[in-house]
Design a protein around this motif. Structure first.
Motif, PDB file in Angstrom:
ATOM      1  N   LYS A 284       0.823  -1.211   0.000  1.00 14.66           N
ATOM      2  CA  LYS A 284       0.000   0.000   0.000  1.00 14.66           C
ATOM      3  C   LYS A 284       0.855   1.258   0.000  1.00 14.66           C
ATOM      4  CE  LYS A 284      -3.915   2.069   2.453  1.00 14.66           C
ATOM      5  NZ  LYS A 284      -4.831   1.919   3.627  1.00 14.66           N
ATOM      6  N   ALA A 285       1.903   1.260   0.800  1.00 10.25           N
ATOM      7  CA  ALA A 285       2.778   2.427   0.881  1.00 10.25           C
ATOM      8  C   ALA A 285       3.498   2.673  -0.435  1.00 10.25           C
ATOM      9  CB  ALA A 285       3.785   2.245   2.015  1.00 10.25           C
ATOM     10  N   TYR A 286       3.982   1.582  -1.058  1.00 10.48           N
ATOM     11  CA  TYR A 286       4.697   1.758  -2.329  1.00 10.48           C
ATOM     12  C   TYR A 286       3.738   2.213  -3.414  1.00 10.48           C
ATOM     13  CZ  TYR A 286       8.664   1.180  -5.440  1.00 10.48           C
ATOM     14  OH  TYR A 286       9.697   1.432  -6.317  1.00 10.48           O
ATOM     15  N   HIS A 287       2.505   1.701  -3.385  1.00  8.52           N
ATOM     16  CA  HIS A 287       1.514   2.133  -4.374  1.00  8.52           C
ATOM     17  C   HIS A 287       1.234   3.632  -4.233  1.00  8.52           C
ATOM     18  CE1 HIS A 287      -2.592   2.704  -6.037  1.00  8.52           C
ATOM     19  NE2 HIS A 287      -2.113   1.905  -6.975  1.00  8.52           N
ATOM     20  N   GLU A 288       1.128   4.103  -3.018  1.00  7.92           N
ATOM     21  CA  GLU A 288       0.908   5.536  -2.794  1.00  7.92           C
ATOM     22  C   GLU A 288       2.069   6.360  -3.340  1.00  7.92           C
ATOM     23  OE1 GLU A 288       0.228   5.799   1.377  1.00  7.92           O
ATOM     24  OE2 GLU A 288      -1.831   5.035   1.257  1.00  7.92           O
ATOM     25  N   LEU A 289       3.295   5.847  -3.192  1.00  2.95           N
ATOM     26  CA  LEU A 289       4.463   6.520  -3.759  1.00  2.95           C
ATOM     27  C   LEU A 289       4.352   6.617  -5.277  1.00  2.95           C
ATOM     28  CD1 LEU A 289       7.401   7.619  -3.695  1.00  2.95           C
ATOM     29  CD2 LEU A 289       8.170   5.242  -3.787  1.00  2.95           C
ATOM     30  N   LEU A 290       3.938   5.524  -5.926  1.00 12.13           N
ATOM     31  CA  LEU A 290       3.822   5.527  -7.379  1.00 12.13           C
ATOM     32  C   LEU A 290       2.750   6.495  -7.845  1.00 12.13           C
ATOM     33  CD1 LEU A 290       4.176   1.724  -8.236  1.00 12.13           C
ATOM     34  CD2 LEU A 290       5.910   3.517  -8.443  1.00 12.13           C
ATOM     35  N   VAL A 291       1.626   6.526  -7.149  1.00  9.80           N
ATOM     36  CA  VAL A 291       0.558   7.458  -7.509  1.00  9.80           C
ATOM     37  C   VAL A 291       1.042   8.896  -7.362  1.00  9.80           C
ATOM     38  CG1 VAL A 291      -1.725   8.320  -6.872  1.00  9.80           C
ATOM     39  CG2 VAL A 291      -1.303   5.856  -6.964  1.00  9.80           C
ATOM     40  N   TRP A 292       1.737   9.172  -6.267  1.00  5.37           N
ATOM     41  CA  TRP A 292       2.297  10.511  -6.060  1.00  5.37           C
ATOM     42  C   TRP A 292       3.266  10.878  -7.177  1.00  5.37           C
ATOM     43  CZ3 TRP A 292       7.532  11.646  -4.749  1.00  5.37           C
ATOM     44  CH2 TRP A 292       7.778  12.981  -4.424  1.00  5.37           C
ATOM     45  N   ASP A 293       4.102   9.927  -7.568  1.00  4.09           N
ATOM     46  CA  ASP A 293       5.064  10.178  -8.639  1.00  4.09           C
ATOM     47  C   ASP A 293       4.361  10.463  -9.956  1.00  4.09           C
ATOM     48  OD1 ASP A 293       7.677  10.076 -10.047  1.00  4.09           O
ATOM     49  OD2 ASP A 293       6.836   8.242 -10.894  1.00  4.09           O
ATOM     50  N   ILE A 294       3.331   9.680 -10.271  1.00  6.29           N
ATOM     51  CA  ILE A 294       2.600   9.873 -11.529  1.00  6.29           C
ATOM     52  C   ILE A 294       1.914  11.241 -11.561  1.00  6.29           C
ATOM     53  CG2 ILE A 294       0.626   9.052 -12.890  1.00  6.29           C
ATOM     54  CD1 ILE A 294       1.409   6.194 -11.960  1.00  6.29           C
ATOM     55  N   MET A 295       1.352  11.638 -10.426  1.00  9.10           N
ATOM     56  CA  MET A 295       0.607  12.897 -10.375  1.00  9.10           C
ATOM     57  C   MET A 295       1.530  14.117 -10.331  1.00  9.10           C
ATOM     58  SD  MET A 295      -2.491  11.910 -10.577  1.00  9.10           S
ATOM     59  CE  MET A 295      -3.314  13.459 -10.232  1.00  9.10           C
ATOM     60  N   LYS A 296       2.610  14.036  -9.575  1.00 11.04           N
ATOM     61  CA  LYS A 296       3.469  15.208  -9.332  1.00 11.04           C
ATOM     62  C   LYS A 296       4.711  15.240 -10.222  1.00 11.04           C
ATOM     63  CE  LYS A 296       0.861  16.694  -5.978  1.00 11.04           C
ATOM     64  NZ  LYS A 296       0.074  17.934  -6.110  1.00 11.04           N
ATOM     65  N   ARG A 297       5.204  14.050 -10.600  1.00  7.38           N
ATOM     66  CA  ARG A 297       6.401  13.922 -11.425  1.00  7.38           C
ATOM     67  C   ARG A 297       7.555  14.803 -10.908  1.00  7.38           C
ATOM     68  NH1 ARG A 297       5.600  10.853 -15.572  1.00  7.38           N
ATOM     69  NH2 ARG A 297       7.473  11.551 -16.658  1.00  7.38           N
ATOM     70  N   PRO A 298       7.946  14.627  -9.658  1.00  8.62           N
ATOM     71  CA  PRO A 298       9.046  15.434  -9.110  1.00  8.62           C
ATOM     72  C   PRO A 298      10.381  15.053  -9.746  1.00  8.62           C
ATOM     73  CG  PRO A 298       8.443  13.721  -7.570  1.00  8.62           C
ATOM     74  CD  PRO A 298       7.430  13.674  -8.664  1.00  8.62           C
ATOM     75  N   ALA A 299      11.303  15.981  -9.726  1.00 10.02           N
ATOM     76  CA  ALA A 299      12.593  15.767 -10.379  1.00 10.02           C
ATOM     77  C   ALA A 299      13.341  14.579  -9.776  1.00 10.02           C
ATOM     78  CB  ALA A 299      13.435  17.035 -10.279  1.00 10.02           C
ATOM     79  N   ALA A 300      13.256  14.403  -8.463  1.00 11.12           N
ATOM     80  CA  ALA A 300      14.027  13.347  -7.802  1.00 11.12           C
ATOM     81  C   ALA A 300      13.628  11.960  -8.313  1.00 11.12           C
ATOM     82  CB  ALA A 300      13.829  13.426  -6.293  1.00 11.12           C
ATOM     83  N   THR A 301      12.331  11.692  -8.410  1.00 11.92           N
ATOM     84  CA  THR A 301      11.907  10.371  -8.873  1.00 11.92           C
ATOM     85  C   THR A 301      12.097  10.221 -10.376  1.00 11.92           C
ATOM     86  OG1 THR A 301       9.615  11.152  -9.027  1.00 11.92           O
ATOM     87  CG2 THR A 301      10.262   9.986  -7.001  1.00 11.92           C
ATOM     88  N   ARG A 302      12.003  11.319 -11.116  1.00 11.14           N
ATOM     89  CA  ARG A 302      12.249  11.247 -12.564  1.00 11.14           C
ATOM     90  C   ARG A 302      13.702  10.853 -12.822  1.00 11.14           C
ATOM     91  NH1 ARG A 302       9.211   9.371 -14.681  1.00 11.14           N
ATOM     92  NH2 ARG A 302       8.534   8.831 -12.605  1.00 11.14           N
TER      93      ARG A 302
END
Length: 237
Positions: free
Chosen positions: A197-215
Motif C-alpha cells: 500500500k505504501a509503495y503504491h501511494e508513492l507511485l501514484v504521487w510520482d505519476i501525479m506530481k512527477r518530481p525531479a528526484a523520482t524522474r
C-alpha cells in the motif's frame, strides 16, 4: 502513465493509429490528444466501454483537436476486422505476453500496418518478470495472465521474422518493478498489505506530481530494472 515514447513514434493529424490491446486506453488517449485518429482495439468490451466514455469526455472538455477521432472496436488480435494496410502507426503495449500464438499476432499487426508505417511493441522486461515468476505462482498462472517471458533478443528476432525492420529500443517504469516484487512476495491480490500500500501511494504521487528526484531515479533504474521494454519497428516500404 505512458510506456511508449512518442518522440520515437511520432503521431499527429492525418495519422490513423491502432492501439492493439488498448486495455483502459492510456496510449489511445494520448494519441487522440495529439490530433491523430485512433482505434482502441481489445477483447474486453467492458474496458472499451470505459475508453469510449473517456473519448466522449475528452471531446466535451475540448481536449480533442479538430478533426481527430477516437473509436473502439472489440475483437481478437489474431483476426482483426481491418483491411490490409489500414494504419499508419500501431501500438501493441503489454499484449504479446498474453497470446499463445504470439507470432500470428505479430503477422496480423504487420498486415494492417501500411508499408513504411511504424509500430511500437512493449512487453515485460526479462529480469523483472523473471523475479516476479520466481516469487509468485499466482502472478503468472491466473487466467488471462502472462504466459511467457521474452528476452529482448527473442522479441527482436520474432519481429524480424515477421518482416519488420527493428529500430531502437528502451526500458521504462524502473520504479514499478519493486512494487510488483513486493506484490508477488506478499500476495498479488493483497493490496492492503502495508508495504504494498505504501509503495503504491508513492507511485501514484510520482505519476501525479512527477518530481525531479523520482524522474532522475527512474531514468537511472530503467536500463537495469525497467518493468517494460519497448521496441520500435518499421514495415518496409
Amino acid at each position: 502513465m505512458l510506456t511508449v515514447d512518442f518522440d520515437r513514434l511520432p503521431v499527429g493529424p492525418g495519422d490513423r493509429v491502432l492501439d492493439l490491446g488498448a486495455g483502459a486506453g492510456r496510449h489511445a488517449f494520448e494519441v487522440l490528444r495529439r490530433g491523430a485518429d485512433v482505434v482502441a482495439f481489445d477483447m474486453d468490451a467492458a474496458e472499451l466501454d470505459g475508453v469510449a466514455a473517456m473519448f466522449a469526455a475528452m471531446d466535451k472538455e475540448g481536449q480533442v483537436p479538430p478533426g481527430a477521432t477516437g473509436e473502439t472496436v472489440v475483437g481478437d488480435a489474431l483476426s482483426m476486422p481491418f483491411p490490409d494496410a489500414s494504419f499508419d502507426r500501431v501500438i501493441a503495449s503489454e499484449v504479446l505476453e498474453h497470446i499463445p500464438d504470439d507470432m500470428a499476432a505479430m503477422r496480423e499487426l504487420v498486415r494492417v500496418l501500411r508499408p513504411g508505417g511504424l509500430a511500437a511493441i512493449t512487453v515485460p522486461s526479462f529480469l523483472p518478470e523473471r523475479i516476479c515468476w520466481a516469487l509468485s505462482e499466482d502472478y503468472h498462472t491466473a487466467p488471462g495472465g502472462h504466459i511467457r517471458i521474452y528476452t529482448l533478443a527473442e522479441l527482436q528476432a520474432k519481429l524480424k521474422a515477421c518482416g519488420l525492420e527493428v529500430g531502437s529500443h528502451h526500458h521504462a517504469h524502473g520504479l514499478h518493478s519493486p512494487y510488483w516484487w513486493i506484490k508477488c512476495a506478499v500476495g498479488v491480490n493483497n493490496d492492503g498489505h502495508p508495504l504494498a500500500k505504501a509503495y503504491h501511494e508513492l507511485l501514484v504521487w510520482d505519476i501525479m506530481k512527477r518530481p525531479a528526484a523520482t524522474r532522475i531515479a527512474e531514468s537511472l533504474l530503467n536500463p537495469l530494472i525497467g518493468k517494460s521494454v519497448v521496441v520500435y519497428v518499421r514495415k518496409p516500404a
